[in-house]
Write a protein that holds these residues in place. Structure first.
Motif, short mmCIF file in Angstrom:
data_model
loop_
_atom_site.label_atom_id
_atom_site.label_comp_id
_atom_site.label_asym_id
_atom_site.label_seq_id
_atom_site.Cartn_x
_atom_site.Cartn_y
_atom_site.Cartn_z
N TYR A 280 -31.50 40.72 -61.26
CA TYR A 280 -31.26 39.28 -61.28
C TYR A 280 -32.55 38.47 -61.42
O TYR A 280 -32.49 37.24 -61.51
CB TYR A 280 -30.49 38.86 -60.03
N VAL A 281 -33.69 39.13 -61.46
CA VAL A 281 -34.95 38.40 -61.65
C VAL A 281 -34.94 37.67 -62.99
O VAL A 281 -35.31 36.49 -63.08
CB VAL A 281 -36.15 39.36 -61.55
N GLY A 282 -34.50 38.34 -64.04
CA GLY A 282 -34.43 37.72 -65.35
C GLY A 282 -33.44 36.57 -65.40
O GLY A 282 -33.64 35.58 -66.12
N CYS A 283 -32.35 36.68 -64.65
CA CYS A 283 -31.36 35.60 -64.58
C CYS A 283 -31.98 34.35 -63.95
O CYS A 283 -31.78 33.23 -64.44
CB CYS A 283 -30.15 36.05 -63.77
N GLN A 284 -32.72 34.56 -62.86
CA GLN A 284 -33.37 33.43 -62.20
C GLN A 284 -34.45 32.83 -63.11
O GLN A 284 -34.59 31.60 -63.18
CB GLN A 284 -33.97 33.87 -60.87
N GLY A 285 -35.18 33.68 -63.80
CA GLY A 285 -36.16 33.18 -64.76
C GLY A 285 -35.50 32.37 -65.86
O GLY A 285 -36.03 31.34 -66.31
N SER A 286 -34.33 32.79 -66.29
CA SER A 286 -33.59 32.07 -67.32
C SER A 286 -33.11 30.72 -66.81
O SER A 286 -33.18 29.71 -67.53
CB SER A 286 -32.40 32.91 -67.79
N LEU A 287 -32.61 30.68 -65.58
CA LEU A 287 -32.19 29.40 -65.00
C LEU A 287 -33.37 28.43 -64.93
O LEU A 287 -33.21 27.24 -65.23
CB LEU A 287 -31.63 29.62 -63.59
N ALA A 288 -34.52 28.93 -64.50
CA ALA A 288 -35.70 28.07 -64.40
C ALA A 288 -36.06 27.49 -65.76
O ALA A 288 -36.43 26.31 -65.87
CB ALA A 288 -36.87 28.85 -63.81
#
Length: 428
Positions: A280-288
């Motif tokens: 989910y690190v990439g998901c959070q990076g995408s949200l940012a």
């Protein structure tokens, strides 16, 4: 490759970035947070970044062209040293770009460029358009035939960060834009399914149009980032349409799902907070990034809501770092993957490849990989997710970064320490 010593000015600046917070207050491993980050950085570049600029999973024998052709240890490439090349490289590259921006150091800038070229290589070793290889073997080109959505999305994330960092010259920016457009157009043509290579040509592994949070946020990000990189209006139109669509089997629009955060996926993906935060690190990076790119405030508010919710939930998992014993001597047998995964049979389907991947010699494998995954990878991934959401968990994040003796770690996910450090707002 060795990193040159920082100047006294750079060292002083590092203390400022760390909020002048000594790690001695948090852990006996490092005197300062910046010292912990420098150790992690040095270990990563000496041991895990290959000659092509792609991050290996661990230090071990590289697969040969024959291994990749036959599918050893398996056709997916699971448990090999090149299992997660574009995933790890793509997730790390935004931190490398931020490091280069803060330091202005020529070596840091060079490193970011090497990682970007590594990602481009992953998209250039196959004759299947849109295929993102997991990494390359001994000849610098051979690769396993099955990629995945977990590899392709971070590939975009890393190149997007580098593209807009101010680091690449115009020729390299054009190279990146052309390759991103090529891959995105293939994904658009396949319904956003990730194509396979080799004996699995014509098949797909992973997709982005599902009903989960991680589907919604990645799909929206991929469309919007492709628009920002290529400048083509069609990608913005597709993004705006996708925002208000309800995926199959979903009662909410994608924008609404993004506001729910990764907790939305708990029924489908078990033990997220205990073991799976790394995906989910990439998901959070995408949200940012979506927060930065979006111009409609009502939509941006949904992204902010998901970003904040993820940060709060993940922060609770950071303290698990204290369970990790730096003196632990568990066996990391995975480095000798030929011995651990000695069973082999031809794999004609993806299901057969996944079945083969489950056959292992547990005694030879040892328990160290699981130990690092649970008590190092997950807490540091939690730290990244929290850091991307703001400054509220800075003390806990610094404590996690400071806890580890990175020279004793076997797994490349130690790079999450740098990701967390450089995701935090810069201390003033």
């Amino acid at each position: 490759m060795p990193r040159k010593l920082a100047s006294p000015t750079t060292q002083f600046a590092s203390l400022l970035w760390a909020g002048v917070l000594g790690c001695a207050q948090l852990s006996a491993q490092h005197a300062t947070v910046s010292a912990a980050v420098e150790q992690a950085h040095g270990v990563l570049w000496r041991s895990f970044v290959d000659s092509h600029g792609i991050i290996d999973d661990y230090v071990g024998e590289r697969p040969t062209p024959e291994d990749c052709k036959l599918g050893k240890p398996n056709a997916i490439g699971w448990w090999s040293p090149i299992e997660n090349g574009p995933m790890f490289t793509g997730l790390y590259l935004p931190a490398a770009c931020e490091r280069a921006r803060r330091s202005g150091d020529a070596t840091d800038k060079m490193h970011a460029g090497q990682l970007a070229q590594g990602l481009l290589k992953c998209a250039s070793v196959s004759d299947v358009p849109g295929f993102i290889a997991r990494g390359v073997g001994t000849d610098g080109r051979c690769h396993y035939p099955l990629g995945s959505d977990d590899q392709t999305h971070p590939w975009f994330l890393g190149l997007h960060a580098y593209f807009k960092s101010g680091l690449p010259a115009e020729k390299e920016r054009q190279q990146i834009a052309a390759k991103v457009k090529e891959v995105a157009e293939v994904l658009q043509s396949t319904g956003w399914q990730c194509p396979c290579d080799g004996d699995f040509k014509g098949q797909y592994r992973g997709a982005y149009k599902g009903h989960l949070f991680r589907d919604a946020v990645r799909y929206l990000y991929l469309l919007r980032a492709t628009h920002e990189i290529t400048g083509e209006g069609i990608w913005l139109e597709r993004y705006q349409k996708a925002l208000v669509e309800r995926p199959a089997n979903a009662s909410k629009t994608r924008a609404e799902i993004c506001a729910e955060g990764y907790a939305f996926d708990h029924e489908a993906i078990k033990h997220i907070d205990e073991f799976q935060l790394w995906i989910y690190v990439g998901c959070q990076g995408s949200l940012a990034q979506l927060v930065k790119m979006e111009t409609v405030e009502t939509v941006r508010d949904r992204y902010r809501a998901g970003l904040a919710l993820n940060a709060r939930n993940a922060a609770a998992a950071i303290t698990a770092h204290s369970q990790f014993d730096n003196a632990d001597t568990k066996v990391f047998g995975n480095a000798d993957w030929r011995a651990v995964y000695s069973t082999w049979f031809p794999q004609h389907t993806q299901e057969e490849a996944a079945k083969l991947a489950k056959i292992e010699d547990k005694a030879k494998r040892g328990e160290r990989k699981y130990y690092e995954a649970k008590w190092m990878r997950n807490p540091l991934a939690a730290a990244v997710i929290a850091a991307l959401g703001g400054d509220s968990a800075r003390t806990e994040i610094h404590a996690a970064i400071c806890h580890y003796d990175y020279s004793r770690l076997h797994m490349a996910e130690l790079f999450f320490a740098e990701c967390a450090y450089y995701a935090l707002p810069e201390a003033r």
